[in-house]
Design an enzyme around this catalytic site. Structure first.
Site, short mmCIF file in Angstrom:
data_model
loop_
_atom_site.label_atom_id
_atom_site.label_comp_id
_atom_site.label_asym_id
_atom_site.label_seq_id
_atom_site.Cartn_x
_atom_site.Cartn_y
_atom_site.Cartn_z
N ASP A 241 0.63 4.89 1.87
CA ASP A 241 -0.10 5.36 3.05
C ASP A 241 -1.20 6.36 2.70
O ASP A 241 -0.97 7.32 1.95
CB ASP A 241 0.86 6.02 4.05
CG ASP A 241 1.66 4.98 4.82
OD1 ASP A 241 1.26 3.80 4.81
OD2 ASP A 241 2.68 5.37 5.41
N HIS B 193 0.83 -1.21 0.00
CA HIS B 193 0.00 0.00 0.00
C HIS B 193 0.86 1.25 0.00
O HIS B 193 2.04 1.22 0.35
CB HIS B 193 -0.89 0.02 1.25
CG HIS B 193 -0.10 0.17 2.52
ND1 HIS B 193 0.60 -0.86 3.09
CD2 HIS B 193 0.12 1.25 3.31
CE1 HIS B 193 1.21 -0.43 4.17
NE2 HIS B 193 0.95 0.85 4.33
N ARG C 84 5.04 6.58 14.28
CA ARG C 84 5.07 7.10 12.91
C ARG C 84 4.52 8.52 12.83
O ARG C 84 3.44 8.81 13.36
CB ARG C 84 4.23 6.21 11.99
CG ARG C 84 4.38 6.59 10.52
CD ARG C 84 3.47 5.75 9.65
NE ARG C 84 2.21 6.41 9.39
CZ ARG C 84 1.14 5.79 8.89
NH1 ARG C 84 1.17 4.51 8.62
NH2 ARG C 84 0.03 6.47 8.68
N HIS D 137 4.55 0.07 0.21
CA HIS D 137 5.30 -0.73 1.16
C HIS D 137 4.41 -1.77 1.82
O HIS D 137 3.17 -1.71 1.72
CB HIS D 137 5.99 0.15 2.22
CG HIS D 137 5.06 1.02 3.00
ND1 HIS D 137 4.59 2.23 2.54
CD2 HIS D 137 4.48 0.86 4.22
CE1 HIS D 137 3.79 2.77 3.44
NE2 HIS D 137 3.69 1.95 4.47
#
Ligand SMILES: O=C(O)CCC(=O)C(=O)O
Ligand SMILES: [Fe+2]
Length: 305
Positions: free
Chosen positions: A110, A108, A274, A258
């Site tokens: 993000d 995907h 994150r 990723h």
């Protein structure tokens, strides 16, 4: 302090950056060098940051853009007091199983399921299992540029629907959280080919959270997406990161996808923080209605003859 140094880690992308003290603001020359390295190597690794505070991670991430405050996410997945930080962890949170314990399990980009896919992100590893738990990134610029000119022309104007319900493992999470994620993220349309706003290079917005390509039948769409995703994530275009505690990995989300691998003992903690940099608002809400099936096309043609 050592000198700032940038060492490539892979051919497709990836470079390690050492010689910076991330607890201090970056001077302008270093910020520029790192930014240029980011555009060139796409995924940057900054080792040795286990002691960085949440405020430190936020300050560092702000060098690369305005931070997302995660309107697309359920509030319980964010760090208390810091809306800019998403906790990607399999540790219990607030006395309950973590709702991000299986985040990122299919290929995907993000927030592609939102109107505003992230510009980039910085992920800090605070705890990791003894083995496994790697993350892989695929270079979608390479993926685009290695398609035949004919295929590039075919997909140039195509658009596709991205759907949060295709997040792998979503339905293993708390039903209330899933409902919240769906409410916050109705299906959206994005172009299949993106132009990077800084490098001007084209990339293929592929991934496993794309439900279908607009204007094709279900069958055509599934076949083309299957090919494009397999092509985009082939090993030649991939950098695989083996985490060390204290690594920050910074990626350019405008030209990569990723996946976080579940190849580790889930009884061992894996705990990351994150920050996401806010991307441009590029998508639009999807019109209602799935793609027609081949069967429906056959019926439609029969009705005309
Ligand atoms: O846990 C990881 O390695 C990455 C998870 C993920 O997809 C993300 O944080 O965007
Ligand atoms: Fe992700």
């Amino acid at each position: 302090m050592q000198e700032l140094s940038i060492t490539p880690l892979g051919h497709a992308m990836g470079a390690e950056v050492t010689g910076l003290d991330l607890t201090q603001p970056l001077d302008e020359a270093s910020r520029r060098r790192v930014h240029d390295a980011w555009l060139r190597h796409v995924v940057l690794v900054f080792p040795g940051n286990a002691q960085l505070t949440p405020e430190g991670l936020i300050a560092f991430s702000r060098n690369f853009g305005e931070l997302d405050t995660h309107e697309s996410q359920a509030p319980e997945t964010l760090l208390e007091g810091h809306r800019e930080i998403l906790v990607v962890s399999n540790r219990q949170r607030l006395g309950r199983p973590s709702q991000t314990r299986n985040t990122g399990r299919n290929w995907h980009t993000d927030l592609s399921y939102s109107l505003r896919p992230a510009k980039g992100a910085a992920l800090l590893c605070l705890e990791k299992p003894p083995v496994g738990g790697d993350t892989m990134w695929a270079n979608l610029t390479m993926a685009h540029d290695t398609l035949s000119p004919r295929m590039q022309a075919i997909i140039a104007d195509m658009e596709a629907v991205h759907d949060v319900t295709l997040v792998r493992g979503l339905f293993a999470r708390d039903p209330a959280l899933v409902a919240e994620m769906r409410r916050r993220n109705p299906p959206v349309v994005h172009p299949m080919v993106r132009v990077h706003p800084e490098t001007g290079r084209k990339s293929l917005l592929a991934g496993e959270r794309v439900s279908h390509i607009l204007g094709l039948t279900e069958e055509e769409s599934a076949a083309l997406l299957g090919f494009l995703n397999a092509h985009a994530t082939s090993p030649e275009f991939v950098y695989r990161h083996r985490w060390r505690v204290g690594d920050i990995v910074l990626w350019d989300n405008r030209c990569t996808c990723h996946v976080a691998l579940p190849d580790f003992d889930q009884a061992q903690p894996r705990h990351m923080l994150r920050c996401s940099m806010q991307g441009e608002a590029v998508g639009r809400l999807a019109d209602a209605g799935p793609a027609p099936s081949r069967e429906q096309m056959i019926q439609a043609v029969a009705a005309l003859s």
